[in-house]
Every structure is written in C-alpha cells, then in structure tokens.
Motif scaffolding. Structure first.
Motif, PDB file in Angstrom:
ATOM      1  N   PRO A  77       0.815  -1.222   0.000  1.00 12.66           N
ATOM      2  CA  PRO A  77       0.000   0.000   0.000  1.00 12.66           C
ATOM      3  C   PRO A  77       0.851   1.275   0.000  1.00 12.66           C
ATOM      4  O   PRO A  77       0.863   2.040   0.974  1.00 12.66           O
ATOM      5  CB  PRO A  77      -0.815  -0.138   1.291  1.00 12.66           C
ATOM      6  CG  PRO A  77       0.082  -0.902   2.212  1.00 12.66           C
ATOM      7  CD  PRO A  77       0.815  -1.886   1.335  1.00 12.66           C
ATOM      8  N   PHE A  78       1.588   1.501  -1.068  1.00 13.28           N
ATOM      9  CA  PHE A  78       2.470   2.673  -1.156  1.00 13.28           C
ATOM     10  C   PHE A  78       1.676   3.958  -0.921  1.00 13.28           C
ATOM     11  O   PHE A  78       0.621   4.177  -1.516  1.00 13.28           O
ATOM     12  CB  PHE A  78       3.147   2.736  -2.519  1.00 13.28           C
ATOM     13  CG  PHE A  78       4.103   1.612  -2.780  1.00 13.28           C
ATOM     14  CD1 PHE A  78       5.364   1.601  -2.205  1.00 13.28           C
ATOM     15  CD2 PHE A  78       3.732   0.548  -3.593  1.00 13.28           C
ATOM     16  CE1 PHE A  78       6.249   0.559  -2.440  1.00 13.28           C
ATOM     17  CE2 PHE A  78       4.611  -0.495  -3.840  1.00 13.28           C
ATOM     18  CZ  PHE A  78       5.872  -0.496  -3.263  1.00 13.28           C
ATOM     19  N   ASP A  79       2.217   4.823  -0.061  1.00 14.15           N
ATOM     20  CA  ASP A  79       1.507   6.050   0.288  1.00 14.15           C
ATOM     21  C   ASP A  79       2.276   7.316  -0.075  1.00 14.15           C
ATOM     22  O   ASP A  79       1.734   8.418   0.002  1.00 14.15           O
ATOM     23  CB  ASP A  79       1.184   6.049   1.787  1.00 14.15           C
ATOM     24  CG  ASP A  79       0.020   6.969   2.123  1.00 14.15           C
ATOM     25  OD1 ASP A  79      -0.982   6.948   1.379  1.00 14.15           O
ATOM     26  OD2 ASP A  79       0.125   7.712   3.119  1.00 14.15           O
ATOM     27  N   SER A  80       3.557   7.159  -0.446  1.00 19.17           N
ATOM     28  CA  SER A  80       4.355   8.320  -0.843  1.00 19.17           C
ATOM     29  C   SER A  80       5.457   7.877  -1.787  1.00 19.17           C
ATOM     30  O   SER A  80       5.829   6.694  -1.823  1.00 19.17           O
ATOM     31  CB  SER A  80       4.969   9.010   0.381  1.00 19.17           C
ATOM     32  OG  SER A  80       6.049   8.263   0.890  1.00 19.17           O
ATOM     33  N   LEU A  81       6.003   8.830  -2.541  1.00 20.28           N
ATOM     34  CA  LEU A  81       7.096   8.510  -3.453  1.00 20.28           C
ATOM     35  C   LEU A  81       8.327   8.020  -2.709  1.00 20.28           C
ATOM     36  O   LEU A  81       9.143   7.274  -3.261  1.00 20.28           O
ATOM     37  CB  LEU A  81       7.448   9.738  -4.296  1.00 20.28           C
ATOM     38  CG  LEU A  81       6.628   9.961  -5.567  1.00 20.28           C
ATOM     39  CD1 LEU A  81       7.078  11.235  -6.276  1.00 20.28           C
ATOM     40  CD2 LEU A  81       6.735   8.773  -6.505  1.00 20.28           C
ATOM     41  N   ASP A  82       8.492   8.435  -1.466  1.00 22.69           N
ATOM     42  CA  ASP A  82       9.669   8.046  -0.685  1.00 22.69           C
ATOM     43  C   ASP A  82       9.741   6.541  -0.456  1.00 22.69           C
ATOM     44  O   ASP A  82      10.813   6.012  -0.165  1.00 22.69           O
ATOM     45  CB  ASP A  82       9.666   8.763   0.672  1.00 22.69           C
ATOM     46  CG  ASP A  82       9.865  10.258   0.546  1.00 22.69           C
ATOM     47  OD1 ASP A  82      10.407  10.686  -0.491  1.00 22.69           O
ATOM     48  OD2 ASP A  82       9.467  10.990   1.467  1.00 22.69           O
ATOM     49  N   GLU A  83       8.615   5.860  -0.581  1.00 28.92           N
ATOM     50  CA  GLU A  83       8.597   4.420  -0.333  1.00 28.92           C
ATOM     51  C   GLU A  83       9.019   3.613  -1.562  1.00 28.92           C
ATOM     52  O   GLU A  83       9.311   2.426  -1.436  1.00 28.92           O
ATOM     53  CB  GLU A  83       7.197   3.986   0.112  1.00 28.92           C
ATOM     54  CG  GLU A  83       6.792   4.523   1.466  1.00 28.92           C
ATOM     55  CD  GLU A  83       5.388   4.101   1.842  1.00 28.92           C
ATOM     56  OE1 GLU A  83       5.234   3.443   2.886  1.00 28.92           O
ATOM     57  OE2 GLU A  83       4.446   4.426   1.089  1.00 28.92           O
ATOM     58  N   PHE A  84       9.047   4.245  -2.732  1.00 31.98           N
ATOM     59  CA  PHE A  84       9.433   3.540  -3.950  1.00 31.98           C
ATOM     60  C   PHE A  84      10.952   3.518  -4.100  1.00 31.98           C
ATOM     61  O   PHE A  84      11.650   4.407  -3.628  1.00 31.98           O
ATOM     62  CB  PHE A  84       8.813   4.209  -5.180  1.00 31.98           C
ATOM     63  CG  PHE A  84       7.322   4.067  -5.272  1.00 31.98           C
ATOM     64  CD1 PHE A  84       6.744   2.939  -5.816  1.00 31.98           C
ATOM     65  CD2 PHE A  84       6.484   5.078  -4.819  1.00 31.98           C
ATOM     66  CE1 PHE A  84       5.376   2.804  -5.911  1.00 31.98           C
ATOM     67  CE2 PHE A  84       5.106   4.967  -4.911  1.00 31.98           C
ATOM     68  CZ  PHE A  84       4.545   3.818  -5.451  1.00 31.98           C
ATOM     69  N   ARG A  85      11.432   2.502  -4.799  1.00 29.50           N
ATOM     70  CA  ARG A  85      12.862   2.376  -5.100  1.00 29.50           C
ATOM     71  C   ARG A  85      13.128   2.224  -6.593  1.00 29.50           C
ATOM     72  O   ARG A  85      14.251   2.387  -7.040  1.00 29.50           O
ATOM     73  CB  ARG A  85      13.432   1.143  -4.374  1.00 29.50           C
ATOM     74  CG  ARG A  85      13.277   1.164  -2.859  1.00 29.50           C
ATOM     75  CD  ARG A  85      14.160   2.218  -2.216  1.00 29.50           C
ATOM     76  NE  ARG A  85      14.017   2.228  -0.762  1.00 29.50           N
ATOM     77  CZ  ARG A  85      13.162   2.990  -0.094  1.00 29.50           C
ATOM     78  NH1 ARG A  85      12.341   3.801  -0.752  1.00 29.50           N
ATOM     79  NH2 ARG A  85      13.086   2.933   1.221  1.00 29.50           N
TER      80      ARG A  85
END
Length: 591
Positions: free
Chosen positions: A392-400
């Motif tokens: 459940p990604f909630d922000s761009l900071d969580e993507f790699r």
C-alpha cells in the motif's frame, strides 16, 4: 495429443521458482538479501517441490537498475556475497536435483563496464561496442534533450523506457550513446561481431561452471535497424517499435544457439513489446532456427496498462483467455509456452487478477491452478506461493524502482501529472516495487527477512501472510501450491495434454479440458475456474464426455459440498457445476 507424439524435455515437466535475491533472505543483517541467505533456504525450496531456480542478476553492478546494469559478468556483487557463496548455492541446489538458471543481460551493460570505459575513449577495438552517434541541430526538431551541448538535440526522437530521451551525451567522446533503459545502461552494438564473441564466451564460461540455462533479458532488442528511424505512432518515438524483433535478431540468436546452446539447457527469452507476431515467436522456438526452449511475452501483462505508469487499461476475463488461447494454438506444433502472471517486473498477481481482500486465499489458489494446469512450464515468483499482495504505497519516498520514479518525476516536472497523490492509486497498482518487497518468512519483525533495516519496506500484512504460519495450516496457499507442483510428476496429462478451451467469451468462468490419448486409455482433465465474487453455475451437459470423474484438486478443500471428490460424478452427470466465489476445481477421468 497422443502419448506417441510426446517430445519429452525435462524443462517441459519442470516448475521454475524465480528468486529476486535482494528481497529473498538476508543472512548478515544489512537489510539486503544475499546468496548465503538463499543457501539458508534451499531446504525450503526442496520442500516446496520446485525443479529449477531462476536467479535474477547477482553480478557485480553499481545498482542503477537493481543489478540489471552489469559492471562485470564474471564477478558477484559484494552486497550479495562471493563467487564461493554462489558455488555453494549451486552445489546445494544440485544436491537436491534442483537446477539453476542465471539471468543473461546482454542488450546493455553498466556504463562502468570496462567495455564502455574503453569505448568512450575510443580505444582501438572498442570504438563501436555501443551505439554512438552525433547529435542534431536542436532548431530542426520539435524537442531537445535536457542534457547535452547547447543547441544540440539527440540523434533521434527515441525515448527511454524509463523516461526521458534514449540518448545521453558524453563530454569526453563528444557524442551521444543509446540507452533504451537507464542512462547508466548503454546498449551494446550487436552489429559488431566482437561484441557477440565476448557475449558468447561469457555464456560458455557460466555453462562451464555448471549452470543449467539462462533467462535472457529483453533479448529481442539486440538488433537495431539501419538508420534508427523514428516512429511517431510509438509512445517511445520508435524505441519500442523499431528495436523489437529487429532485422538481424534471428541471425544473432541462431548464431548463439549454434555456438553456445544445447537443447538440454533451459533457455527462456524475454521478448519486449505489446504484441509478439506469432511468426517471430515460432522462429525463436523452432529447434531448426533459433532453438530457444520458450519465451516470455507481455500481451497478458499489458491488458490493464496504459502508456504510462499512472495510466490504466480496461480488460475482461475473455481478453485474458484470448491471449493464452492464441499462444497455445500458435506454438502447438513447434514450440512450448511459459506460464506466469507475475515476476520481478510485475505487480502481485492476486492483487492484479484476483481478489486480495475477502477472497485472497481462494483467488491466489485459483490463479495458481490456472498456471499449473495450462499447457506450458509454470513459473512461480517468490512469495506467490503464499498469496503475497501488493504494497500500500503512500508516498514517493517508499518507492525504489527507477521505472516508477523517473517517468513520474519527469511528468510532474513537465506538468503532465499534477502530483503523486493525483495518480497514487494507479501507480501503486502498477509499480514493479510491488514484487520487490521482502519475502514474508514469519511474523517476526521485518517478516523474518532481516535483522536490520530492509532496503525496501516490508508489506504490513506480514503478520497474517507469512511462510511460517502457512506451513502450519494444511489449507493454506502454500500447501495448495505443493499439491499443484506434485501433479506434474503424477499425471502426464497435466504436462502434455492437448488444451481445449470452453466458453471463450464468458467473462466470469474459465473452463477447459486437457486430453492425452494413450495406447490403452484416454486421460482427460476438466478445469473449472470462477473468476468472480459470486457463486455461478456452469452448464457442462454438452461438453462432458464422462461422468466417471475424480476431483483431483480444489481450492476450497472440501470437494464442493463434502469430502474431496465425493460429489464429482453426480455433479458432472447432472450437467451443472456450481462454483463458489473464486472456486477452482480440477477433475480427472479416463474416457
């Protein structure tokens, strides 16, 4: 199909398990999965019953694209361990009769590979190892590069699959180089025979070390057309339409087959593109031509996708069936299919094609049933066997993933997308990072993946969905996958039976038979799958040829209304099969 017509190959009868090392198991607490961590879990793979491990890249790499930018093909990335660790893994797998195939990434290298370092300074013999070109006058084109000399645009209008131009300017050589993917992944020039020599020598080196085959990354891109023409109809300016299945692709792969490959190796070619012409597919797989074992196409993976990471397409079950039916029919006489619904580049299949809420368990089992009872070799992506779901990604900071971040950031900067929040639901459904969250081993902190800080967040549902709890539960997705895998060794019809689809236009149920004719008897499977949240009735009176059937496997664990198989004969004889939400049943009978 008759038993007399069977052309047996070990890789047709196998089940392949794909490992993305960075997210599989961390042995040293640095938050990154590694080869010793895989060694720790070899017994787990053996218990599951898989026959082959496909190992995603573990080569030395600066990691611009999670190992698909290779700096040294004959060395292991420090984060993953040593060559001695890799040799231990090979030995442990082979000791359990599990084969190992490696990733072959030879459309491009890292820009830190010694070939590129030599090429950019035009060292003799390396000048044209890559695609170098002079730029164009920026005043003569409708757009210009974001980087490069003032007033100069890239050689053509091709766009990278990861966003931005497909060209980067090199100040030292004062030319542009082609990179269909990340700027740190320059494309090799396969027109140069020395490039092919180096690639084939490297492949032979790995075969000599004992591997059992290769998965070939975007292998149908290695032949580019003369002049590198633009294509305004292509969302990538021509990079996709002009690079896929290029003019010399079959010549190059036939040369590879003749010089390096053997039909006892498992070779699977990843074939990029929205639709693979069947004539090309047959040539890739024909033993008298390119001779690959099988290929990965993307037709079913693009049904719900738009042109960008933040766009969604509409699809129906009949569309999905049509893709699989086309490929089974198209390759029937000359090739063999690969069967997959997720991998390291795709979202989790239960979130994409199933119901990852109320019917997570049932739909995960149903999708597994589909993949393991169609004709072809099934591929399990790590965590699929527990029904792992999207994050459940909630922000761009969580993507790699650069394939998510680069296009989206460019679109926001250019004003094409207002913000991440404006497209969050679609991006979180489409991102490759869904597949790259750590394997959920237990309910311990970080899902038992690491004692440190994981390189990418762990899915918060790990306390419910994890291997430790599923192995204790006889009705779990994990145990169901074990049963599916075992069917391939018990019933030839599961592997070699002819596939006949029923009700191809139905958007709720997928029903088909698999038939194998023997010298003394005919064997048939009837597979019935309900792709909905509602109970449905399937009329089978006109298609069932026998009422003497046994329920071979079913995902509700009770055979319908009682013990497994207890009502199989009566229900089929009555002509109607009642399926509960996301129910899967496989009947077996001899005609």
């Amino acid at each position: 199909m008759s038993e007399r017509d069977i052309e047996r190959r070990w890789w047709k009868e196998a089940v392949v398990y794909q490992i993305y090392p960075r997210s599989f198991n961390d042995s040293d607490g640095d938050g990154i999965g590694d080869i010793p961590g895989i060694v720790e879990k070899v017994e787990y793979l053996d218990d599951l019953g898989v026959d082959v491990v496909w190992l995603c890249p573990v080569y030395d790499s600066p990691n611009a694209d999670n190992g698909y930018d290779i700096r040294d093909y004959r060395a292991i990335m420090d984060e993953f361990g040593t060559m001695a660790d890799w040799e231990t893994l090979l030995d442990e797998l082979h000791a359990r009769d599990i084969k190992l195939i490696m990733d072959l990434v030879v459309n491009h290298t890292s820009d830190e590979h010694e070939w590129f370092v030599r090429s950019r300074v035009e060292e003799e013999g390396y000048e044209d190892f890559y695609w170098w070109r002079e730029g164009r006058d920026a005043d003569e084109v409708s757009w210009s590069a974001k980087e490069g000399p003032e007033g100069e645009a890239p050689p053509n209008a091709w766009k990278s699959f990861f966003g931005g131009p497909a060209w980067a300017y090199d100040d030292g050589r004062e030319e542009w180089y082609l990179h269909l993917f990340d700027v740190k992944q320059p494309d090799l020039n396969w027109e140069n025979p020395r490039v092919r020599d180096e690639v084939f020598d490297m492949m032979e080196w790995w075969f000599d070390k004992g591997i059992d085959g290769f998965r070939m990354d975007v292998i149908n891109l290695v032949s580019k057309p003369d002049g590198l023409p633009n294509d305004p109809e292509d969302p990538f300016g021509g990079a996709m339409s002009q690079s896929t299945n290029g003019p010399r692709i079959h010549e190059f792969l036939s040369e590879m087959s003749e010089r390096v490959l053997d039909d006892e190796y498992l070779t699977v070619g990843e074939m990029l593109g929205p639709e693979m012409p069947m004539a090309h597919a047959r040539r890739y797989l024909d033993p008298d031509e390119d001779g690959l074992s099988m290929l990965f196409h993307f037709e079913h993976m693009l049904l719900d996708r738009g042109d960008a990471i933040w766009e969604r397409g509409e699809w129906a079950l009949s569309d999905l069936k049509a893709v699989f039916n086309r490929w089974d029919e198209g390759l029937e006489e000359v090739g063999w299919n690969s069967l997959y619904l997720n991998n390291h580049d795709q979202p989790r299949m239960v979130s994409r094609f199933g119901n990852d809420g109320e019917y997570r368990r049932e739909s995960a089992k149903l999708l597994g049933t589909l993949l393991h009872t169609l004709r072809g070799t099934p591929y399990i992506y790590q965590g699929e066997e527990l029904g792992m779901t999207n994050y459940p990604f909630d922000s761009l900071d969580e993507f790699r993933d650069v394939d998510t971040l680069n296009p989206l950031r460019n679109a926001i900067a250019d004003g094409d997308v207002e913000s991440f929040d404006a497209v969050k639901e679609v991006v979180r459904a489409n991102s490759r990072d869904n597949a790259r969250t750590p394997v959920q081993w237990s309910s311990d902190p970080n899902a038992g993946f690491t004692d440190g800080e994981p390189w990418i967040p762990v899915n918060p549902n790990y306390e419910e969905v994890n291997i430790e709890s599923e192995r204790r539960d006889d009705d779990s997705v994990w145990h169901y996958y074990r049963d599916l895998i075992s069917l391939r060794s018990e019933y030839d019809v599961v592997v070699y039976g002819e596939y006949d689809p029923l009700f191809p236009d139905d958007d709720t149920v997928w029903v088909y038979t698999r038939t194998l004719t023997g010298e003394e008897s005919d064997e048939q499977l009837l597979v019935a799958l309900n792709f909905s949240d509602d109970e449905v009735a399937v009329g089978l009176s006109e298609v069932v040829t026998s009422d003497h059937a046994t329920l071979l496997i079913g995902n509700y664990g009770d055979g319908g209304d009682g013990d497994a198989g207890a009502d199989a004969e009566g229900e089929l004889a009555a002509g109607d099969l009642h399926l509960r939400p996301w129910e899967a049943r496989v009947y077996h009978h001899e005609r």
